[in-house]
Design a protein around this motif. Structure first.
Motif, short mmCIF file in Angstrom:
data_model
loop_
_atom_site.label_atom_id
_atom_site.label_comp_id
_atom_site.label_asym_id
_atom_site.label_seq_id
_atom_site.Cartn_x
_atom_site.Cartn_y
_atom_site.Cartn_z
N GLN A 396 -11.21 -6.62 -10.04
CA GLN A 396 -11.91 -7.87 -9.72
C GLN A 396 -10.94 -9.04 -9.63
O GLN A 396 -11.01 -9.86 -8.70
N LEU A 397 -9.99 -9.12 -10.56
CA LEU A 397 -9.01 -10.21 -10.53
C LEU A 397 -8.07 -10.09 -9.33
O LEU A 397 -7.54 -11.09 -8.85
N HIS A 398 -7.88 -8.86 -8.86
CA HIS A 398 -6.95 -8.61 -7.75
C HIS A 398 -7.65 -8.66 -6.39
O HIS A 398 -7.02 -8.49 -5.35
N SER A 399 -8.95 -8.91 -6.39
CA SER A 399 -9.73 -8.81 -5.15
C SER A 399 -9.31 -9.82 -4.09
O SER A 399 -9.52 -9.59 -2.90
N ASP A 400 -8.71 -10.95 -4.50
CA ASP A 400 -8.31 -11.97 -3.53
C ASP A 400 -7.05 -11.57 -2.76
O ASP A 400 -6.75 -12.15 -1.71
N SER A 401 -6.31 -10.61 -3.28
CA SER A 401 -5.07 -10.19 -2.62
C SER A 401 -5.36 -9.21 -1.48
O SER A 401 -6.29 -8.40 -1.56
N LYS A 402 -4.58 -9.31 -0.41
CA LYS A 402 -4.73 -8.39 0.71
C LYS A 402 -4.07 -7.04 0.43
O LYS A 402 -4.38 -6.05 1.10
N ASP A 403 -3.15 -7.02 -0.52
CA ASP A 403 -2.43 -5.79 -0.84
C ASP A 403 -3.21 -4.96 -1.86
O ASP A 403 -4.00 -5.48 -2.64
#
Length: 420
Positions: A396-403
């Motif tokens: 969830q915290l990483h959801s903004d990243s495209k990678d």
């Protein structure tokens, strides 16, 4: 008026014969007993039973240490199959002709008893044997052909071709130098025939003195710099290899072949290395684990007598002495590594670190196992978060990243992860 015709009167053309031929081939598949379940749940549960108890010696569609298993309920009854799996020696002792022929065909090789398996386990096992992991030959052939074409298209230039290209380029450069020399010679002769003043004549007539070049300060400085750089690089490369045992392949007390056991027989790594999914170390197998199979298998591929290498296992058991295997992969004490964290949680295959272990007659250290090698892996490996609630918050915290979420994103580059 229509006359009656027999089938004999039908003209058998080539295409008719071909059709009948392929229909005949298609009819040679085994027909499982209808009482055997074909549900996904039963097949999945049966696969677990098969992997835990049967995979060491058997395959579904081809012979291994024992016979191919698929079609057993077509050849024999379900009750016979269950009785043979539980206690094959009892069935053989009863005088059953099929069981005795099978026993003789495989050099009187005794099959371990499985009295501990319940009827439900046996039903699931038969479901997997008859319906599990079926391969469509046409699809397999098509996939192999597609893989071959892809490999041909994207395989790159073979090493031998690169060598040829380099040699050709060197020859071309040498020819260019010869041509340039001829051009300079012709131009020099042409200029000498012209009406030149003394300064130009002196310039054109000057000769190249190789000895002066060798004694010049510039040449000495360049050569010295090159020698110093070469020595420094050699020293640095040597320092980088301190403690690195890549390629290390010691002689073991028993000539154990991973190519035979893990490759040909497809024995799971976890069967011998029991700690790989539950602890830090994978564990070196004890002689007792070897005896699970070699209580019955005394030689390679049915050969007569006892193999000298297998005899060493018996000697270790008789003398109550451990087999002194030589450790190959050995990290320094300052580095922490946990097998279960990588294999069980991370889903990393053994071959990722240990290389094509299933092809090695003699095991050697495949990877460098340096800190840089580990860090590169942490930078590139994606986290398998599917079905694992532990990672839900991180995803969830990483959801903004495209990678994709990788090990480096969850602390995989922090010093304290491996050094504490």
């Amino acid at each position: 008026m229509l006359s009656k015709r027999s089938l004999v009167g039908v003209p058998l053309k080539f295409h008719t014969l071909a059709l009948l031929f392929f229909l005949f081939l298609g009819g040679q598949v085994f027909a499982a007993d209808p009482a055997v379940s074909d549900s996904e749940e039963a097949i999945s549960a049966g696969k677990s039973v098969f992997n835990a108890n049967c995979k060491t010696c058997h395959k579904l569609d081809q012979k291994a240490v024992g016979p191919a298993l698929r079609g057993i309920t077509d050849r024999r009854s379900i009750e016979w199959a269950k009785s043979f799996i539980k206690n094959s020696q009892a069935v053989i002792a009863s005088g059953d002709e099929y069981a005795n022929n099978l026993y003789a065909e495989y050099n009187n090789l005794m099959m371990p008893q499985h009295e501990f398996l319940s009827d439900a386990d046996l039903d699931n096992l038969l479901a997997y044997i008859e319906y599990g992991d079926k391969v469509d030959p046409a699809a397999e052939a098509a996939a192999a052909a597609a893989g071959g074409e892809a490999g041909a298209a994207g395989g790159g230039i073979p090493t031998q071709y690169l060598t040829i290209i380099i040699v050709v380029l060197v020859i071309v450069l040498f020819l260019i130098l010869i041509v340039l020399g001829l051009i300079i010679s012709i131009l020099t002769k042409y200029v000498n025939k012209q009406d030149l003043d003394e300064t130009d004549k002196e310039f054109v007539s000057q000769k190249f003195e190789f000895g002066k070049v060798l004694k010049s300060d510039a040449f000495i400085i360049i050569v010295t710099a090159l020698v110093v750089a070469l020595v420094a690089k050699t020293a640095i490369d040597g320092l980088y290899t301190v403690g690195v045992q890549q390629g290390y392949a010691p002689t073991q007390p028993i000539a154990y072949s991973h190519a035979l056991h893990a490759g040909t027989l497809e024995i799971e790594c976890q069967y011998c290395h029991t700690g790989v999914e539950i602890g830090k170390s994978a564990n070196i197998p004890s002689a007792n684990i070897c005896m699970n199979c070699h209580m019955h298998v005394q030689n390679v591929q049915g050969q007569d007598g006892i193999s000298p290498e297998i005899q060493k296992i018996y000697d270790a058991i008789d003398n109550n002495q451990p087999i002194e295997w030589v450790r190959i992969h050995n990290l320094p004490d300052l580095a922490y590594f946990n097998h279960s964290q990588h294999v069980k949680v991370g889903g990393i295959e053994c071959q990722t670190c240990h290389g094509p272990i299933q092809e090695m007659e003699v095991v050697y250290q495949y990877s460098s196992l340096t800190m840089g090698w580990c860090i590169d892996c942490h930078r590139q490996t994606e986290i398998n978060a599917q079905g694992n609630e532990y990672y839900d918050k991180l995803v969830q915290l990483h959801s903004d990243s495209k990678d994709a979420l990788k090990v480096k994103d969850i602390g995989g580059l922090e010093c304290a992860k491996c050094h504490y």
